[in-house]
Design a protein around this motif. Structure first.
Motif, PDB file in Angstrom:
ATOM      1  N   GLN A 173       0.119   0.022  12.648  1.00  0.00           N
ATOM      2  CA  GLN A 173      -0.911  -0.125  11.590  1.00  0.00           C
ATOM      3  C   GLN A 173      -2.115  -0.926  12.066  1.00  0.00           C
ATOM      4  OE1 GLN A 173       0.326   1.976   9.872  1.00  0.00           O
ATOM      5  NE2 GLN A 173       2.522   1.628   9.698  1.00  0.00           N
ATOM      6  N   LEU A 192      -4.078   2.292  11.164  1.00  0.00           N
ATOM      7  CA  LEU A 192      -4.843   2.511   9.929  1.00  0.00           C
ATOM      8  C   LEU A 192      -6.281   2.040  10.111  1.00  0.00           C
ATOM      9  CD1 LEU A 192      -2.247   1.165   7.307  1.00  0.00           C
ATOM     10  CD2 LEU A 192      -2.867   3.562   7.709  1.00  0.00           C
ATOM     11  N   GLU A 224      10.929   7.808  13.145  1.00  0.00           N
ATOM     12  CA  GLU A 224       9.935   6.784  12.810  1.00  0.00           C
ATOM     13  C   GLU A 224      10.593   5.411  12.935  1.00  0.00           C
ATOM     14  OE1 GLU A 224       6.942   8.821   9.532  1.00  0.00           O
ATOM     15  OE2 GLU A 224       8.563   7.553   8.831  1.00  0.00           O
ATOM     16  N   ARG A 255       2.707  -6.578   6.248  1.00  0.00           N
ATOM     17  CA  ARG A 255       3.615  -6.086   7.289  1.00  0.00           C
ATOM     18  C   ARG A 255       4.463  -7.233   7.804  1.00  0.00           C
ATOM     19  NH1 ARG A 255       4.553  -0.948   7.541  1.00  0.00           N
ATOM     20  NH2 ARG A 255       4.909  -1.029   9.773  1.00  0.00           N
ATOM     21  N   TYR A 291       0.818  -1.225   0.000  1.00  0.00           N
ATOM     22  CA  TYR A 291       0.000   0.000   0.000  1.00  0.00           C
ATOM     23  C   TYR A 291       0.846   1.267   0.000  1.00  0.00           C
ATOM     24  CZ  TYR A 291       1.297  -0.103   4.895  1.00  0.00           C
ATOM     25  OH  TYR A 291       2.020  -0.140   6.063  1.00  0.00           O
ATOM     26  N   ASN A 333       9.951   1.022  12.666  1.00  0.00           N
ATOM     27  CA  ASN A 333       9.127  -0.158  12.387  1.00  0.00           C
ATOM     28  C   ASN A 333       9.332  -1.136  13.544  1.00  0.00           C
ATOM     29  OD1 ASN A 333       8.894   1.113   9.872  1.00  0.00           O
ATOM     30  ND2 ASN A 333       8.653  -0.856   8.841  1.00  0.00           N
ATOM     31  N   GLY A 358      10.705   7.986   6.960  1.00  0.00           N
ATOM     32  CA  GLY A 358      11.166   7.026   5.964  1.00  0.00           C
ATOM     33  C   GLY A 358      10.109   6.679   4.949  1.00  0.00           C
ATOM     34  N   GLY A 359      10.387   5.578   4.318  1.00  0.00           N
ATOM     35  CA  GLY A 359      11.320   4.520   4.611  1.00  0.00           C
ATOM     36  C   GLY A 359      11.244   4.003   6.066  1.00  0.00           C
ATOM     37  N   PHE A 416       5.549   5.852  -0.598  1.00  0.00           N
ATOM     38  CA  PHE A 416       6.603   6.770  -0.172  1.00  0.00           C
ATOM     39  C   PHE A 416       7.887   6.465  -0.971  1.00  0.00           C
ATOM     40  CE2 PHE A 416       3.695   6.942   3.371  1.00  0.00           C
ATOM     41  CZ  PHE A 416       3.699   8.290   3.671  1.00  0.00           C
ATOM     42  N   GLY A 420       5.292   2.441  13.780  1.00  0.00           N
ATOM     43  CA  GLY A 420       4.324   2.064  12.756  1.00  0.00           C
ATOM     44  C   GLY A 420       3.661   0.735  13.075  1.00  0.00           C
ATOM     45  N   ASP A 469       1.240   4.685  14.980  1.00  0.00           N
ATOM     46  CA  ASP A 469       0.516   4.884  13.718  1.00  0.00           C
ATOM     47  C   ASP A 469      -0.426   3.706  13.536  1.00  0.00           C
ATOM     48  OD1 ASP A 469       1.946   7.129  13.005  1.00  0.00           O
ATOM     49  OD2 ASP A 469       3.153   6.146  11.467  1.00  0.00           O
ATOM     50  N   TYR A 476      -4.682   6.988  10.540  1.00  0.00           N
ATOM     51  CA  TYR A 476      -4.884   7.376   9.146  1.00  0.00           C
ATOM     52  C   TYR A 476      -5.909   6.477   8.476  1.00  0.00           C
ATOM     53  CZ  TYR A 476      -0.369   9.645   9.868  1.00  0.00           C
ATOM     54  OH  TYR A 476       0.658  10.406  10.349  1.00  0.00           O
ATOM     55  N   GLU A 477      -6.644   7.075   7.532  1.00  0.00           N
ATOM     56  CA  GLU A 477      -7.488   6.245   6.666  1.00  0.00           C
ATOM     57  C   GLU A 477      -6.582   5.666   5.581  1.00  0.00           C
ATOM     58  OE1 GLU A 477     -10.862   8.228   4.965  1.00  0.00           O
ATOM     59  OE2 GLU A 477     -11.181   6.605   3.535  1.00  0.00           O
ATOM     60  N   LEU A 478      -6.625   4.369   5.406  1.00  0.00           N
ATOM     61  CA  LEU A 478      -5.754   3.740   4.403  1.00  0.00           C
ATOM     62  C   LEU A 478      -6.133   4.249   3.009  1.00  0.00           C
ATOM     63  CD1 LEU A 478      -3.603   1.650   3.605  1.00  0.00           C
ATOM     64  CD2 LEU A 478      -5.446  -0.005   3.404  1.00  0.00           C
ATOM     65  N   GLU A 479      -5.154   4.751   2.325  1.00  0.00           N
ATOM     66  CA  GLU A 479      -5.372   5.235   0.968  1.00  0.00           C
ATOM     67  C   GLU A 479      -4.785   4.208   0.019  1.00  0.00           C
ATOM     68  OE1 GLU A 479      -4.324   9.222  -0.982  1.00  0.00           O
ATOM     69  OE2 GLU A 479      -3.878   9.449   1.154  1.00  0.00           O
TER      70      GLU A 479
HETATM   71  C1  LIG Z   1       6.173   7.351   6.070  1.00  0.00           C
HETATM   72  S1  LIG Z   1       5.332   5.963   6.676  1.00  0.00           S
HETATM   73  C2  LIG Z   1       6.747   5.160   7.240  1.00  0.00           C
HETATM   74  C3  LIG Z   1       6.685   4.475   8.552  1.00  0.00           C
HETATM   75  C4  LIG Z   1       7.270   3.109   8.673  1.00  0.00           C
HETATM   76  N1  LIG Z   1       8.138   2.725   7.624  1.00  0.00           N
HETATM   77  C5  LIG Z   1       6.183   2.073   8.747  1.00  0.00           C
HETATM   78  O1  LIG Z   1       5.857   1.480   7.726  1.00  0.00           O
HETATM   79  O2  LIG Z   1       5.663   1.911   9.835  1.00  0.00           O
HETATM   80  C6  LIG Z   1       4.457   6.689   8.012  1.00  0.00           C
HETATM   81  C7  LIG Z   1       3.039   6.250   8.177  1.00  0.00           C
HETATM   82  O3  LIG Z   1       2.254   6.588   7.055  1.00  0.00           O
HETATM   83  C8  LIG Z   1       1.107   5.764   7.051  1.00  0.00           C
HETATM   84  N2  LIG Z   1       0.851   5.328   5.676  1.00  0.00           N
HETATM   85  C9  LIG Z   1       1.717   4.760   4.826  1.00  0.00           C
HETATM   86  N3  LIG Z   1       1.098   4.455   3.653  1.00  0.00           N
HETATM   87  C10 LIG Z   1      -0.190   4.853   3.786  1.00  0.00           C
HETATM   88  C11 LIG Z   1      -1.355   4.811   2.941  1.00  0.00           C
HETATM   89  N4  LIG Z   1      -1.299   4.286   1.714  1.00  0.00           N
HETATM   90  N5  LIG Z   1      -2.516   5.328   3.423  1.00  0.00           N
HETATM   91  C12 LIG Z   1      -2.580   5.856   4.658  1.00  0.00           C
HETATM   92  N6  LIG Z   1      -1.526   5.912   5.492  1.00  0.00           N
HETATM   93  C13 LIG Z   1      -0.360   5.417   5.070  1.00  0.00           C
HETATM   94  C14 LIG Z   1       1.401   4.570   7.939  1.00  0.00           C
HETATM   95  O4  LIG Z   1       0.549   4.598   9.071  1.00  0.00           O
HETATM   96  C15 LIG Z   1       2.848   4.774   8.316  1.00  0.00           C
HETATM   97  O5  LIG Z   1       3.128   4.331   9.627  1.00  0.00           O
END
Ligand SMILES: C[S@@+](CC[C@H](N)C(=O)[O-])C[C@H]1O[C@@H](n2cnc3c(N)ncnc32)[C@H](O)[C@@H]1O
Ligand code: SF4
Length: 376
Positions: free
Chosen positions: A117, A156, A90, A129, A21, A92, A63-64, A24, A115, A154, A185-188
């Motif tokens: 999720q 979702l 951040e 994950r 998903y 994991n 990140g990453g 980044f 993170g 974090d 966050y709402e999963l996009e």
């Molecule tokens: C920049 S990411 C990196 C964090 C870390 N690598 C991880 O995966 O936990 C930061 C946060 O963005 C959120 N995120 C990443 N992809 C997403 C998506 N497609 N929709 C919504 N939130 C997202 C996740 O909750 C993630 O923990």
């Protein structure tokens, strides 16, 4: 000569694998590149240091997977960055060992964003994950043992196959850990990702059922003493936190339209009337800085109108809203009257008695749609 920028973002792109998903800027493999990448980051910091104020307020390593970076390189980077009131990394969960947690704390990190999720094994599998629910809990305990007193989780909502009871179970698990901060966050499903391809139909099917999910998240977290201070962010309210303000200071700077400097591949900086974004290509970035040159960048000029509109979009995400004097530049007064009558926005005095535009809870749940309606 020193500059005016008080917020520094540093991008660490390395990941063990790419979650379906995620869109980044990430790099899988290239384990041998961590040292060269840190050299390049420090080279870029030297080139851009003139933007930074004498006192930097916040540093954010995102990140990453910053915590996948080779430990001695991560330590070298942290030691070379400016000190700041808030330094966030951040992490994991599967990368957090007791040793890593201690190293981060000793290197001056004040806040970790973990993170998680979800805590449901089947949903973690859908997200591809690596961390199990136990690994998430253990990471959290390692951070607490290393005396971190500001941990964010974090999470979702809107994961394909997520039922209301699974969402409730995630909220229960998160609350049981008593984090200082939660980002929900709402999963996009970003178009073009593997994930959108594999789960698009299921996401469309469950879209209606998911409408109430965010309301549930807000209700439960508010009920547990968390302040819903930004569209997707919650922190323990001051009366539950011995008076500490636990909002994420770095992100608050973005939402308040402050300037920031970003280092690393894909990193964005906003500097006065210019926004720039570094090349996302690792090779090109490292090679340019090794030669003592600036990396390739895309540069966007920000005119006053764009800045005002962004200020409104971001400011209205906050429970404190936006001073009317700033909002007036981009808000259509007729639309404002309409949105007020619908109970989606209201004017109130801030702590200093200045009139402030805020969205009501219903307006905040509708989010960007209300702000777009307001734009002149
Ligand atoms: C920049 S990411 C990196 C964090 C870390 N690598 C991880 O995966 O936990 C930061 C946060 O963005 C959120 N995120 C990443 N992809 C997403 C998506 N497609 N929709 C919504 N939130 C997202 C996740 O909750 C993630 O923990
Ligand atoms: S670990 Fe985080 S940054 Fe890396 S691919 Fe997965 S979601 Fe993206």
């Amino acid at each position: 000569m020193t500059g005016h920028v008080r917020h520094l973002y540093v991008h660490l792109p390395f990941c063990a694998h790419r979650c379906g998903y995620c869109d980044f800027v990430t790099v899988v493999g290239r384990e041998g590149w961590h040292g060269r990448y840190v050299d390049a980051l420090l080279g870029e910091l030297e080139r851009e240091r003139g933007w930074l104020a004498d006192r930097v307020e916040t540093v954010f390593l995102g990140g990453g997977t910053p915590t996948l970076t080779d430990g001695s390189e991560l330590h070298r980077l942290l030691a070379a960055l400016p000190t700041a009131d808030e330094v966030t990394v951040e992490a994991n969960p599967e990368t957090v060992t007791p040793g890593l947690a201690r190293m981060l704390r000793e290197a001056g990190v004040t806040r970790v964003s973990l993170g998680a999720q979800s805590f449901q094994p089947d949903l973690l599998a859908v997200l591809e994950r690596r961390a199990t629910p136990d690994a998430i809990r253990h990471a959290f305990y390692h951070l607490r043992d290393a005396s971190f007193d500001n941990i964010s989780l974090d999470l979702l909502h809107g994961i394909p196959g997520q039922s209301t009871s699974a969402l409730e179970a995630d909220i229960d698990e998160a609350l049981a850990l008593a984090p200082e901060h939660v980002s929900y966050y709402e999963l996009e499903a970003k178009p073009g990702t593997r994930f959108a391809h594999a789960h698009g139909a299921e996401l469309a099917r469950q879209a209606e059922a998911m409408e109430g999910y965010f309301e549930l998240v807000v209700e439960r977290l508010n009920g547990a003493g968390y302040r819903w201070y930004e569209t997707a962010n919650f922190c323990l309210a001051a009366d539950r936190a011995e008076g500490r303000d636990l909002r994420a200071r770095h992100n608050l700077a973005y939402w308040r339209g402050r300037d920031y400097l970003g280092l690393g591949i894909g990193a964005v900086s906003t500097l006065g009337d210019e926004r720039r974004q570094n090349t996302p290509r690792l090779n090109a970035y490292v090679t340019a800085l090794a030669r003592g040159e600036a990396p390739d960048r895309e540069i966007e000029a920000l005119d006053a109108r764009t800045r005002d509109e962004e200020r409104l979009m971001l400011g209205l995400r906050l429970d404190t809203g936006l001073p009317l004097a700033e909002a007036e530049r981009s808000v259509d007064p007729v639309a404002l009257g309409r949105v007020e009558r619908l109970g989606l926005a209201t004017l109130r005095a801030d702590r200093d008695g200045r009139p402030t535009l805020v969205l009501t809870p219903r307006g905040r749940r509708l989010g960007g749609a209300v702000t777009v309606e307001l734009l002149a």
